[in-house]
Design a protein around this motif. Structure first.
Motif, PDB file in Angstrom:
ATOM      1  N   ASN A 167       0.867  -0.790   0.242  1.00  0.00           N
ATOM      2  CA  ASN A 167       0.268  -0.011  -0.024  1.00  0.00           C
ATOM      3  C   ASN A 167       1.433   1.276  -0.107  1.00  0.00           C
ATOM      4  O   ASN A 167       2.379   0.907  -0.021  1.00  0.00           O
ATOM      5  N   CYS A 168       0.017   2.544   0.446  1.00  0.00           N
ATOM      6  CA  CYS A 168       1.173   3.473  -0.011  1.00  0.00           C
ATOM      7  C   CYS A 168       2.020   3.476   1.187  1.00  0.00           C
ATOM      8  O   CYS A 168       2.854   4.402   1.075  1.00  0.00           O
ATOM      9  N   THR A 169       1.418   3.308   2.488  1.00  0.00           N
ATOM     10  CA  THR A 169       1.773   3.442   3.510  1.00  0.00           C
ATOM     11  C   THR A 169       3.624   2.653   3.847  1.00  0.00           C
ATOM     12  O   THR A 169       4.377   2.741   4.043  1.00  0.00           O
ATOM     13  N   HIS A 181      -0.157  13.539   5.980  1.00  0.00           N
ATOM     14  CA  HIS A 181      -0.754  12.212   6.479  1.00  0.00           C
ATOM     15  C   HIS A 181       0.228  11.183   7.401  1.00  0.00           C
ATOM     16  O   HIS A 181       1.469  11.152   7.006  1.00  0.00           O
ATOM     17  N   MET A 189       3.247  15.435   0.043  1.00  0.00           N
ATOM     18  CA  MET A 189       2.079  15.012  -0.681  1.00  0.00           C
ATOM     19  C   MET A 189       1.715  16.219  -1.840  1.00  0.00           C
ATOM     20  O   MET A 189       2.208  16.678  -2.135  1.00  0.00           O
ATOM     21  N   ASN A 223      -5.832  14.208   1.224  1.00  0.00           N
ATOM     22  CA  ASN A 223      -6.545  13.849   1.456  1.00  0.00           C
ATOM     23  C   ASN A 223      -7.616  14.404   2.619  1.00  0.00           C
ATOM     24  O   ASN A 223      -8.965  13.854   2.178  1.00  0.00           O
ATOM     25  N   ASP A 242       4.449  11.693  -2.000  1.00  0.00           N
ATOM     26  CA  ASP A 242       2.933  11.103  -1.863  1.00  0.00           C
ATOM     27  C   ASP A 242       2.059  11.518  -2.763  1.00  0.00           C
ATOM     28  O   ASP A 242       1.008  11.896  -2.222  1.00  0.00           O
ATOM     29  N   ALA A 290      -0.693   9.248  -3.132  1.00  0.00           N
ATOM     30  CA  ALA A 290      -2.307   8.367  -2.650  1.00  0.00           C
ATOM     31  C   ALA A 290      -3.161   9.140  -4.021  1.00  0.00           C
ATOM     32  O   ALA A 290      -3.876   8.515  -3.949  1.00  0.00           O
ATOM     33  N   GLN A 291      -3.362  10.560  -3.491  1.00  0.00           N
ATOM     34  CA  GLN A 291      -5.005  10.748  -3.760  1.00  0.00           C
ATOM     35  C   GLN A 291      -4.568  11.606  -5.335  1.00  0.00           C
ATOM     36  O   GLN A 291      -5.824  12.029  -5.720  1.00  0.00           O
ATOM     37  N   ALA A 350      -0.874   4.352  -4.329  1.00  0.00           N
ATOM     38  CA  ALA A 350      -2.029   3.596  -4.123  1.00  0.00           C
ATOM     39  C   ALA A 350      -2.322   3.080  -4.854  1.00  0.00           C
ATOM     40  O   ALA A 350      -2.787   3.578  -6.123  1.00  0.00           O
ATOM     41  N   HIS A 373      -4.746   0.673  -5.481  1.00  0.00           N
ATOM     42  CA  HIS A 373      -6.598   0.966  -4.687  1.00  0.00           C
ATOM     43  C   HIS A 373      -7.138   2.173  -4.539  1.00  0.00           C
ATOM     44  O   HIS A 373      -8.568   2.081  -4.708  1.00  0.00           O
ATOM     45  N   LYS A 374      -6.618   3.202  -4.821  1.00  0.00           N
ATOM     46  CA  LYS A 374      -7.748   4.176  -5.131  1.00  0.00           C
ATOM     47  C   LYS A 374      -7.877   4.811  -5.978  1.00  0.00           C
ATOM     48  O   LYS A 374      -8.968   4.176  -6.980  1.00  0.00           O
TER      49      LYS A 374
HETATM   50  N1  PMP Z   1      -1.025   9.197   1.980  1.00  0.00           N
HETATM   51  C1  PMP Z   1      -2.403   9.619   1.526  1.00  0.00           C
HETATM   52  C2  PMP Z   1      -2.256  10.900   1.732  1.00  0.00           C
HETATM   53  C3  PMP Z   1      -2.961   9.180   1.657  1.00  0.00           C
HETATM   54  O1  PMP Z   1      -4.143   9.730   1.786  1.00  0.00           O
HETATM   55  C4  PMP Z   1      -2.985   7.675   2.321  1.00  0.00           C
HETATM   56  C5  PMP Z   1      -4.592   7.079   2.181  1.00  0.00           C
HETATM   57  N2  PMP Z   1      -5.674   7.686   2.826  1.00  0.00           N
HETATM   58  C6  PMP Z   1      -1.832   6.503   2.592  1.00  0.00           C
HETATM   59  C7  PMP Z   1      -0.964   7.704   2.602  1.00  0.00           C
HETATM   60  C8  PMP Z   1      -2.154   5.338   2.710  1.00  0.00           C
HETATM   61  O2  PMP Z   1      -2.428   5.112   1.953  1.00  0.00           O
HETATM   62  P1  PMP Z   1      -2.560   2.822   1.790  1.00  0.00           P
HETATM   63  O3  PMP Z   1      -4.274   3.133   2.566  1.00  0.00           O
HETATM   64  O4  PMP Z   1      -2.666   2.940   0.172  1.00  0.00           O
HETATM   65  O5  PMP Z   1      -1.028   3.009   3.180  1.00  0.00           O
END
Ligand code: PMP
Length: 382
Positions: free
Chosen positions: A71-73, A97, A145, A149, A174, A176-177, A197, A199-200
């Motif tokens: 995942n992005c984390t 985040h 980022m 988010n 980052d 992710a969004q 990520a 999955h988004k």
């Molecule tokens: N960074 C941002 C800006 C996010 O919005 C999110 C998910 N809410 C993450 C990182 C983490 O992503 P993941 O759930 O895929 O680990």
């Protein structure tokens, strides 16, 4: 259910993603790169095709620089913990985040410190300036980022990364969004590590993440183990992507992600974004005419915001509003969205906010239904 929590993970997933995962479990269920038999070779090829699709989407220099994660984390942890050493300094935005802030906070115990750069919505000059002023002679990384988010604020990552290059500072973005909504061109920018990520906005399954690493030389793997390559050696291979991909991969998820990239390419990222902006514009107009609704940002426009809106109903806790909506069949996310810094920024740490994020599948009638519920008298009596 009307699903408007697409910033957490997109739902529904495209049918072709579901079908490709069903097929993957039947046809590509071997460990890639480990066996010389047909199913293993076929699986390796399918995984490589997905790397190629991702590489092309982000204009990376080489599919081998695409690393699959959970995942992005996990992508962000791998990068931050793999690069930083005692004495290094990091600059982050004030909206990050917890996927960035928690690893960074734990790294402070190892003698790494960080500064927070203020973000000025709609004023990229001021944002860039605050990043520049936060640098010092020990700054090794900027972690930023692309899109908040919580507030949808779009950060000027192209300008920030160009500025970082002048000082020989590495940049982690980052995304992710933003992936799947905004185009990100790695050849055209100075982003060193792009964390994503799957999955988004890329519409892949949960349990998929990506890092695109421009230069893997100065980053240590934080997880070591079997890669199927150079097994005689006790040292982790230095070749990409094996350096960062030990153990059995989420093949079903990766193949699903490949089908998801085909899906967004067939729709066109710009068309997906346009659809979502139309939906949030309608929502924003309706909300701005309701006296009991508190909005924190201007109307989302492409240059400065992603298509998502967070708001509060005056006097009410955001969780109560989300519960009311859930009882009426609408799924939204309230609370702090794992980003307390972003809530501190707008003074909403005490009660969070209600976040609405549409997807390519969201219908206008669903937004109209949400609007009608938010006008509802029963909401005021909560
Ligand atoms: N960074 C941002 C800006 C996010 O919005 C999110 C998910 N809410 C993450 C990182 C983490 O992503 P993941 O759930 O895929 O680990």
């Amino acid at each position: 259910m009307i699903y408007l929590d697409n910033a957490a993970t997109t739902y529904p997933k495209p049918l072709q993603v579901i079908k490709s995962m069903d097929l993957a479990m039947r046809k590509y269920n071997a460990n890639p790169g480990r066996g010389g038999y047909k199913m293993s070779i076929d699986t390796s090829e399918e995984v490589f095709k997905c790397r190629e699709k991702i590489s092309k989407l982000f204009n990376a220099s080489n599919p081998e620089n695409v690393v699959f994660t959970l995942n992005c984390t996990s992508s962000l942890n791998i990068v931050l913990k793999g690069i930083l050493n005692k004495g290094d300094h990091v600059v982050v935005s004030c909206l990050e985040h917890n996927a960035v802030m928690r690893p960074l906070q734990s790294l402070t115990q190892m003698g790494i410190d960080y500064s927070v750069a203020k973000v000025y919505p709609k004023d990229n000059d001021a944002t860039l300036d605050s990043f520049r002023k936060s640098l010092n002679e020990r700054t090794k990384l900027i972690v930023c980022m692309h899109v908040s988010n919580v507030w949808g604020i779009r950060l000027p990552i192209e300008r920030i990364s160009a500025m970082a290059r002048q000082y020989n500072i590495r940049v982690v973005v980052d995304a992710a969004q933003s992936a799947g909504i905004f185009n990100i061109d790695l050849k055209d920018s100075n982003i060193d590590y792009l964390c994503l990520a799957g999955h988004k906005g890329l519409y892949g399954p949960m349990g998929t993440g990506i890092i695109i690493i421009k230069n893997a030389n100065d980053i240590r793997p934080i997880i070591e183990g079997g890669t199927g390559s150079n097994s005689i050696s006790m040292e982790q291979p230095n070749i990409m992507p094996d350096k960062f991909e030990s153990g059995t991969l989420n093949i079903t998820g990766i193949i699903g992600l490949g089908a998801a990239i085909d899906f967004i390419n067939s729709k066109g990222i710009n068309n997906i974004a346009r659809h979502e902006y139309n939906l949030v514009s309608r929502l924003y107009e309706a909300l701005s005419n309701m006296d009991h609704i508190e909005l924190y940002m201007p109307k989302p426009d492409l240059n400065y915001f992603a298509p998502l809106i967070s708001f509060n109903v005056k006097k009410l806790d955001s969780e109560n509003v989300a519960r009311f909506l859930s009882n009426n069949g609408i799924a939204v996310r309230a609370g702090l969205h794992c980003a307390p810094s972003a809530h501190k920024f707008c003074g909403t740490l005490d009660r969070g906010a209600v976040r609405v994020c549409p997807s390519v599948f969201t219908k206008y009638s669903e937004i109209e239904f949400l609007i009608s519920l938010l006008k509802n008298k029963r909401l005021h009596n909560l």
